[in-house]
Design a protein around this motif. Structure first.
Motif, PDB file in Angstrom:
ATOM      1  N   HIS A   1       0.620  -0.971   0.387  1.00 23.50           N
ATOM      2  CA  HIS A   1      -0.146   0.120  -0.262  1.00 23.50           C
ATOM      3  C   HIS A   1       0.881   0.909   0.166  1.00 23.50           C
ATOM      4  O   HIS A   1       0.259   0.947   0.096  1.00 23.50           O
ATOM      5  N   MET A   2       2.218   1.430  -1.598  1.00 19.29           N
ATOM      6  CA  MET A   2       1.909   2.292  -0.977  1.00 19.29           C
ATOM      7  C   MET A   2       2.446   4.526  -1.569  1.00 19.29           C
ATOM      8  O   MET A   2       2.452   2.443  -1.181  1.00 19.29           O
TER       9      MET A   2
ATOM     10  N   SER B   1       2.175  -2.369   8.636  1.00 18.00           N
ATOM     11  CA  SER B   1       1.592  -3.465   9.348  1.00 18.00           C
ATOM     12  C   SER B   1       0.006  -2.535   9.065  1.00 18.00           C
ATOM     13  O   SER B   1      -0.181  -1.687   8.171  1.00 18.00           O
ATOM     14  N   LEU B   2      -0.934  -3.029   9.645  1.00 15.57           N
ATOM     15  CA  LEU B   2      -1.660  -3.129   8.857  1.00 15.57           C
ATOM     16  C   LEU B   2      -2.766  -2.354  10.312  1.00 15.57           C
ATOM     17  O   LEU B   2      -1.994  -1.540  11.248  1.00 15.57           O
ATOM     18  N   VAL B   3      -3.540  -1.255   9.531  1.00 14.33           N
ATOM     19  CA  VAL B   3      -4.064   0.067   9.837  1.00 14.33           C
ATOM     20  C   VAL B   3      -4.758  -0.493  11.202  1.00 14.33           C
ATOM     21  O   VAL B   3      -5.919  -1.561  10.726  1.00 14.33           O
TER      22      VAL B   3
ATOM     23  N   THR C   1      12.497   4.264   6.961  1.00 16.57           N
ATOM     24  CA  THR C   1      11.406   4.110   5.917  1.00 16.57           C
ATOM     25  C   THR C   1      10.082   4.575   6.236  1.00 16.57           C
ATOM     26  O   THR C   1       9.831   5.807   7.345  1.00 16.57           O
ATOM     27  N   GLN C   2       8.865   4.240   5.970  1.00 21.78           N
ATOM     28  CA  GLN C   2       7.559   5.055   5.989  1.00 21.78           C
ATOM     29  C   GLN C   2       6.871   3.852   6.943  1.00 21.78           C
ATOM     30  O   GLN C   2       6.659   2.667   7.140  1.00 21.78           O
ATOM     31  N   LYS C   3       6.043   4.781   7.824  1.00 22.05           N
ATOM     32  CA  LYS C   3       5.728   3.775   9.022  1.00 22.05           C
ATOM     33  C   LYS C   3       4.160   3.002   8.962  1.00 22.05           C
ATOM     34  O   LYS C   3       3.814   3.475   6.971  1.00 22.05           O
ATOM     35  N   GLY C   4       3.613   2.248   9.190  1.00 21.85           N
ATOM     36  CA  GLY C   4       2.660   1.630   8.474  1.00 21.85           C
ATOM     37  C   GLY C   4       2.876   0.513   7.344  1.00 21.85           C
ATOM     38  O   GLY C   4       1.617   0.608   6.899  1.00 21.85           O
ATOM     39  N   THR C   5       4.148   0.178   6.800  1.00 26.57           N
ATOM     40  CA  THR C   5       4.000  -0.450   5.668  1.00 26.57           C
ATOM     41  C   THR C   5       4.365  -1.552   6.152  1.00 26.57           C
ATOM     42  O   THR C   5       5.485  -1.243   7.325  1.00 26.57           O
TER      43      THR C   5
ATOM     44  N   ASP D   1       6.084  10.008   7.414  1.00 22.25           N
ATOM     45  CA  ASP D   1       4.470   9.780   7.359  1.00 22.25           C
ATOM     46  C   ASP D   1       4.666   9.545   5.878  1.00 22.25           C
ATOM     47  O   ASP D   1       3.779   8.278   5.493  1.00 22.25           O
ATOM     48  N   THR D   2       6.053   9.148   5.255  1.00 18.72           N
ATOM     49  CA  THR D   2       5.930   9.224   3.545  1.00 18.72           C
ATOM     50  C   THR D   2       7.041   8.554   3.366  1.00 18.72           C
ATOM     51  O   THR D   2       7.415   8.633   3.616  1.00 18.72           O
ATOM     52  N   PHE D   3       7.077   7.835   2.432  1.00 15.75           N
ATOM     53  CA  PHE D   3       8.656   7.631   1.201  1.00 15.75           C
ATOM     54  C   PHE D   3       9.509   8.207   1.159  1.00 15.75           C
ATOM     55  O   PHE D   3      10.813   8.240   1.454  1.00 15.75           O
ATOM     56  N   GLY D   4       9.354  10.103   0.418  1.00 15.98           N
ATOM     57  CA  GLY D   4       9.834  11.323   0.921  1.00 15.98           C
ATOM     58  C   GLY D   4      10.835  11.435   1.509  1.00 15.98           C
ATOM     59  O   GLY D   4      11.310  12.032   1.423  1.00 15.98           O
ATOM     60  N   ASP D   5      10.103  11.508   3.156  1.00 19.80           N
ATOM     61  CA  ASP D   5      10.091  11.880   3.807  1.00 19.80           C
ATOM     62  C   ASP D   5      10.996  11.092   4.371  1.00 19.80           C
ATOM     63  O   ASP D   5      12.481  11.334   4.888  1.00 19.80           O
ATOM     64  N   ALA D   6      11.354  10.149   4.517  1.00 14.98           N
ATOM     65  CA  ALA D   6      12.277   9.209   4.557  1.00 14.98           C
ATOM     66  C   ALA D   6      13.491   8.907   3.379  1.00 14.98           C
ATOM     67  O   ALA D   6      15.036   8.888   4.048  1.00 14.98           O
ATOM     68  N   VAL D   7      13.476   9.630   2.166  1.00 10.99           N
ATOM     69  CA  VAL D   7      14.408   9.291   1.434  1.00 10.99           C
ATOM     70  C   VAL D   7      14.952  10.842   1.570  1.00 10.99           C
ATOM     71  O   VAL D   7      16.576  10.590   1.802  1.00 10.99           O
ATOM     72  N   GLN D   8      14.728  11.525   2.720  1.00  7.11           N
ATOM     73  CA  GLN D   8      15.380  12.967   2.780  1.00  7.11           C
ATOM     74  C   GLN D   8      15.997  13.116   3.914  1.00  7.11           C
ATOM     75  O   GLN D   8      17.345  13.531   3.537  1.00  7.11           O
TER      76      GLN D   8
END
Length: 290
Positions: A2-3, A13-15, A166-170, A189-196
């Motif tokens: 989901h992503m 991870s399941l919401v 990484t992105q949380k909840g994944t 919150d996002t993969f973008g933030d993780a890569v940044q």
């Protein structure tokens, strides 16, 4: 899967069900035309022009996004669902929703389905129904191009000083904890933030699906690279409320698209080298739940 990269890449991870959101999604800026009725000779189910309410994030290259320059919503999900509904005689109606609420909202019946590069897992399958997988992905580690401390996944795992983003909840987040332990994982919150965080040296690696990772590296070859090897292979699929009557028709359409080469053409378009949009080129997605 989901992503989701803001201010970088010249780039489920399941919401808990208790987190089901209230209605209030934002419609995607572009409405797809009503597809023609599927030919009677196709042998596929005919949904009679039915509207399909699709949850989508509009913040996940190359699956779904809204271009800043044109305001156009586009991506793998839009093309694939347009083709599926052309074959099934239905109409996808896209509505934005943040990733952290998506699975729970579909499980609660607020949407007919969701499309967002969602990894098929046994845990998620307890609360939603999945389509057949439409693409296989492998989780890999992305590092800065000038990284000299590690040259393999195992070396990264064994260096207790290194942080993994990484992105949380994944599923990527779950795999990160398995690999290095929760204390070494930085969740965003996002993969973008993780890569940044990786590029700015706040993190030392990002765990990411290779389909997305290859795209990031392709347009950021001077800054980041993927370590050799992979952690786990998984398939992505659409999700539906439990017992949905859409699962079988969508699987039939996906099967026909595999057999006639259409699915591969869509994959090649969005995961191939010619796709070069970055997160600087798209609008931010919906705000995650607090």
């Amino acid at each position: 899967m989901h992503m989701k990269i803001r201010n970088i890449v010249q780039t489920v991870s399941l919401v808990a069900l208790a987190g089901v959101i209230s209605t209030g999604c934002v419609a995607a800026p572009r409405a797809l035309p009503t597809p023609a009725q599927a030919p009677a000779s196709s042998g596929l189910p005919d949904l009679g022009g039915r509207e399909i309410k699709v949850a989508i994030e509009n913040a996940y290259l190359p699956f779904n996004f809204v271009r800043l320059d044109t305001g156009e919503a586009a991506g793998w999900d839009y093309d694939a669902l347009a083709e599926i509904c052309k074959r099934l005689n239905c109409k996808p109606v896209f509505q934005e929703i943040a990733w952290d609420n998506m699975i729970a909202a579909v499980a609660a019946g607020q949407f007919d389905m969701a499309a967002d590069g969602i990894t098929i897992t046994d845990e998620r399958a307890k609360v939603v129904d999945f389509s057949d997988g439409y693409i296989s992905v492998q989780q890999r580690l992305m590092v800065r191009k000038d990284e000299t401390r590690v040259d393999s996944i195992e070396a990264f795992k064994n260096d207790a000083n290194l942080k993994l983003a990484t992105q949380k909840g994944t599923t990527n987040y779950e795999e990160a904890i398995k690999l290095v332990g929760e204390a070494r994982v930085m969740a965003f919150d996002t993969f973008g933030d993780a890569v940044q965080a990786l590029i700015s040296k706040d993190a030392d690696a990002v765990i990411i699906d290779d389909t997305a990772g290859q795209g990031y590296v392709g347009v950021n070859a001077d800054q980041i690279r993927l370590l050799p090897g992979f952690l786990v292979g998984q398939e992505l699929g659409f999700i539906f409320p439990k017992g949905s009557d859409l699962v079988a028709p969508f699987n039939a359409a996906l099967k026909s698209m595999r057999e006639d080469g259409t699915l591969q053409k869509i994959n090649d378009k969005w995961f191939g080298p010619e796709f070069n949009l970055t997160y600087d080129d798209i609008k931010p997605g919906p705000t995650p739940a607090p």
